[in-house]
Enzyme design. Structure first.
Site, PDB file in Angstrom:
ATOM      1  N   ASP A  63       0.836  -1.188   0.000  1.00  0.00           N
ATOM      2  CA  ASP A  63       0.000   0.000   0.000  1.00  0.00           C
ATOM      3  C   ASP A  63       0.879   1.249   0.000  1.00  0.00           C
ATOM      4  O   ASP A  63       2.028   1.206   0.392  1.00  0.00           O
ATOM      5  CB  ASP A  63      -0.904   0.042   1.242  1.00  0.00           C
ATOM      6  N   ASP A  69       2.864   8.153   8.524  1.00  0.00           N
ATOM      7  CA  ASP A  69       2.890   6.741   8.918  1.00  0.00           C
ATOM      8  C   ASP A  69       4.279   6.381   9.447  1.00  0.00           C
ATOM      9  O   ASP A  69       4.425   5.689  10.451  1.00  0.00           O
ATOM     10  CB  ASP A  69       2.653   5.804   7.719  1.00  0.00           C
ATOM     11  N   GLU A  92       2.815  -2.895  11.025  1.00  0.00           N
ATOM     12  CA  GLU A  92       2.282  -2.947   9.659  1.00  0.00           C
ATOM     13  C   GLU A  92       3.278  -2.339   8.668  1.00  0.00           C
ATOM     14  O   GLU A  92       3.320  -2.715   7.504  1.00  0.00           O
ATOM     15  CB  GLU A  92       0.970  -2.161   9.628  1.00  0.00           C
ATOM     16  N   GLU A  93       4.087  -1.406   9.126  1.00  0.00           N
ATOM     17  CA  GLU A  93       5.007  -0.701   8.238  1.00  0.00           C
ATOM     18  C   GLU A  93       6.354  -1.404   8.050  1.00  0.00           C
ATOM     19  O   GLU A  93       7.205  -0.905   7.321  1.00  0.00           O
ATOM     20  CB  GLU A  93       5.263   0.721   8.753  1.00  0.00           C
ATOM     21  N   ASP A 115      -0.476  -1.072  14.214  1.00  0.00           N
ATOM     22  CA  ASP A 115      -0.668  -0.303  12.982  1.00  0.00           C
ATOM     23  C   ASP A 115      -0.471   1.142  13.436  1.00  0.00           C
ATOM     24  O   ASP A 115      -1.327   1.707  14.108  1.00  0.00           O
ATOM     25  CB  ASP A 115      -2.098  -0.538  12.462  1.00  0.00           C
ATOM     26  N   LEU A 117      -0.383   4.110  12.055  1.00  0.00           N
ATOM     27  CA  LEU A 117      -1.363   5.111  11.631  1.00  0.00           C
ATOM     28  C   LEU A 117      -2.373   4.425  10.720  1.00  0.00           C
ATOM     29  O   LEU A 117      -2.033   3.968   9.630  1.00  0.00           O
ATOM     30  CB  LEU A 117      -0.661   6.255  10.903  1.00  0.00           C
ATOM     31  N   ASP A 118      -3.579   4.344  11.208  1.00  0.00           N
ATOM     32  CA  ASP A 118      -4.632   3.668  10.466  1.00  0.00           C
ATOM     33  C   ASP A 118      -5.522   4.714   9.792  1.00  0.00           C
ATOM     34  O   ASP A 118      -5.934   5.681  10.430  1.00  0.00           O
ATOM     35  CB  ASP A 118      -5.458   2.820  11.433  1.00  0.00           C
ATOM     36  N   GLU A 274      -4.744  -5.066  12.706  1.00  0.00           N
ATOM     37  CA  GLU A 274      -6.027  -4.351  12.711  1.00  0.00           C
ATOM     38  C   GLU A 274      -7.157  -5.226  13.270  1.00  0.00           C
ATOM     39  O   GLU A 274      -7.799  -4.876  14.266  1.00  0.00           O
ATOM     40  CB  GLU A 274      -6.368  -3.894  11.286  1.00  0.00           C
TER      41      GLU A 274
HETATM   42  P1  AHG Z   1      -4.052   1.898   6.681  1.00  0.00           P
HETATM   43  O1  AHG Z   1      -4.225   3.385   6.552  1.00  0.00           O
HETATM   44  O2  AHG Z   1      -3.398   1.494   7.969  1.00  0.00           O
HETATM   45  O3  AHG Z   1      -3.434   1.275   5.465  1.00  0.00           O
HETATM   46  O4  AHG Z   1      -5.510   1.254   6.829  1.00  0.00           O
HETATM   47  C1  AHG Z   1      -6.535   1.573   5.957  1.00  0.00           C
HETATM   48  C2  AHG Z   1      -7.559   0.497   6.064  1.00  0.00           C
HETATM   49  C3  AHG Z   1      -8.634   0.717   7.107  1.00  0.00           C
HETATM   50  O5  AHG Z   1      -8.372   1.610   8.105  1.00  0.00           O
HETATM   51  C4  AHG Z   1      -9.835   1.128   6.310  1.00  0.00           C
HETATM   52  O6  AHG Z   1     -10.986   0.672   6.935  1.00  0.00           O
HETATM   53  C5  AHG Z   1      -9.598   0.493   4.990  1.00  0.00           C
HETATM   54  O7  AHG Z   1      -8.220   0.388   4.826  1.00  0.00           O
HETATM   55  C6  AHG Z   1     -10.166   1.249   3.842  1.00  0.00           C
HETATM   56  O8  AHG Z   1     -10.009   0.529   2.688  1.00  0.00           O
HETATM   57  P2  AHG Z   1     -10.818   0.886   1.349  1.00  0.00           P
HETATM   58  O9  AHG Z   1     -10.288   2.201   0.877  1.00  0.00           O
HETATM   59  O10 AHG Z   1     -10.542  -0.246   0.424  1.00  0.00           O
HETATM   60  O11 AHG Z   1     -12.287   0.969   1.704  1.00  0.00           O
HETATM   61 MN    MN Z   2      -4.751   0.309   9.029  1.00  0.00          MN
HETATM   62 MN    MN Z   3      -1.463   2.001   8.739  1.00  0.00          MN
END
Ligand code: AHG
Ligand code: MN
Ligand code: MN
Length: 331
Positions: A63, A69, A92-93, A115, A117-118, A274
């Site tokens: 990602d 983050d 996660e990172e 995680d 920063l979520d 998560e």
């Molecule tokens: P992160 O920022 O740690 O990568 O997590 C994002 C996650 C979660 O928090 C969120 O519910 C989901 O990804 C959103 O995904 P979509 O954009 O596919 O809906």
């Molecule tokens: Mn997350």
């Molecule tokens: Mn994250």
């Protein structure tokens, strides 16, 4: 006026409930509280400083990574390494777990997963983000460095979990398996203060939370359940930060779904960082958390640090309802 109870005070008071507690877990939770305050400061400053934007890096699961983050990740690692209260972390990172050498002759028996920063895609637009963490007792020999097996434990083995929500105010919610409590950061005194004692999730609620943009990519039974939520006139809320979406549901009731899609056949969210910590918290508050295969999330075997999982989590009656839809409509 009610007397203010700070996070540190509360944690120490609770430690006395565990007769053989050595204080390590207490120390760990305090370290996380300190890291949360530092991250909070940066999240608040993010709009002003040139820390915004995409760093030239991708995280272990491919990602896009935002600069904040990495900052949050560094701060958590720093705070957890300096005190020697844990013997390893997995984030996660980071591709791999990081063993933490003992500080002095102190050998810690805990590892921490997080995680940092979520919901990081929300940062640039000033919308809530969070930090999620889970704490496990190590399985490996205490005399040596931590091992992969320490992190690949089922969620049900967790001894503590929590999240920090950097929202209109900053909240830290955690459990050590004896209920869930929430603390609000009072910026004037720089302390998390007990604000939500013994949180209980409503049996049902008026909200459902799912990325409905993927509707056509969901399996038929999931589409039927989403139709049902819409027939019931439930309100759809989806922030794109799991912590924020779960936080609403924890207090107001509802269900959060992240099913498998064509792009993510095993779901998108990470089991270790998560799904498991948030499932532990929600269960402790009286809620349920299952996968779309209908297994309890906390019982799913963990074979990879960055394993993905599907999830349906929230008010107990609504998760059970989702389960019966899946059983009825699954082809
Ligand atoms: P992160 O920022 O740690 O990568 O997590 C994002 C996650 C979660 O928090 C969120 O519910 C989901 O990804 C959103 O995904 P979509 O954009 O596919 O809906
Ligand atoms: Mn997350
Ligand atoms: Mn994250």
């Amino acid at each position: 006026m009610n007397r203010i109870v700070t996070l540190d005070e509360f944690i120490i008071k609770r430690q006395k409930d565990f007769p053989f507690a050595s204080g390590e877990l207490t120390g760990l939770l305090r370290d996380i509280g300190v890291a949360a305050k530092i991250v909070n400061r940066e999240v608040n400053k993010a709009g002003l400083l040139n820390i915004l934007g995409v760093a030239d890096a991708h995280n272990a699961t491919g990602d896009e990574v935002q600069k904040l983050d990495l900052y949050a990740n560094d701060k958590l690692i720093d705070c957890l390494s300096n005190s020697g209260e844990c013997c390893g972390i997995a984030s996660e990172e980071n591709e791999d777990f990081i063993p933490i050498p003992p500080v002095g002759n102190k050998q810690s028996k805990y590892v921490v997963v997080f995680d940092p920063l979520d919901g990081s895609s929300n940062i640039n637009v000033n919308v809530s983000v969070g930090t999620i963490f889970g704490i496990y007792r190590r399985k490996s020999e205490a005399s040596g460095p931590c091992q992969l097996e320490d992190f690949l434990q089922k969620g049900a083995e967790m001894v503590a979990a929590g999240y920090v929500l950097y929202g209109t105010s900053t909240l830290l919610v955690y459990t050590t398996g004896r209920g869930v409590n929430g603390f609000t950061l009072d910026p004037t005194i720089g302390e998390f203060c007990l604000s939500h004692k013994d949180i209980r999730i409503p049996a049902r609620g008026n909200y459902y939370s799912v990325n409905q943009g993927y509707y056509l990519k969901f399996d038929v039974e999931m589409r039927r359940f989403i139709d049902h939520c819409s027939d019931l006139n439930l309100r759809l809320r989806y922030i794109g930060s799991m912590v924020s979406d779960i936080h609403r549901i924890l207090f107001q009731g509802g269900i959060f779904l992240y099913p498998n899609t064509r792009k993510y056949p095993f779901g998108k969210l990470r089991l270790v960082y998560e799904c498991n910590p948030l499932s532990f918290i929600v269960e402790q508050a009286g809620g349920h958390a299952i996968t779309c295969e209908l297994d309890r999330v906390l019982d799913v075997p963990v074979s990879d640090l960055h394993q993905r999982a599907t999830i349906a989590i929230g008010s107990p009656d609504m998760v059970e309802e989702m389960k019966s839809f899946v059983q009825r409509y699954r082809i």
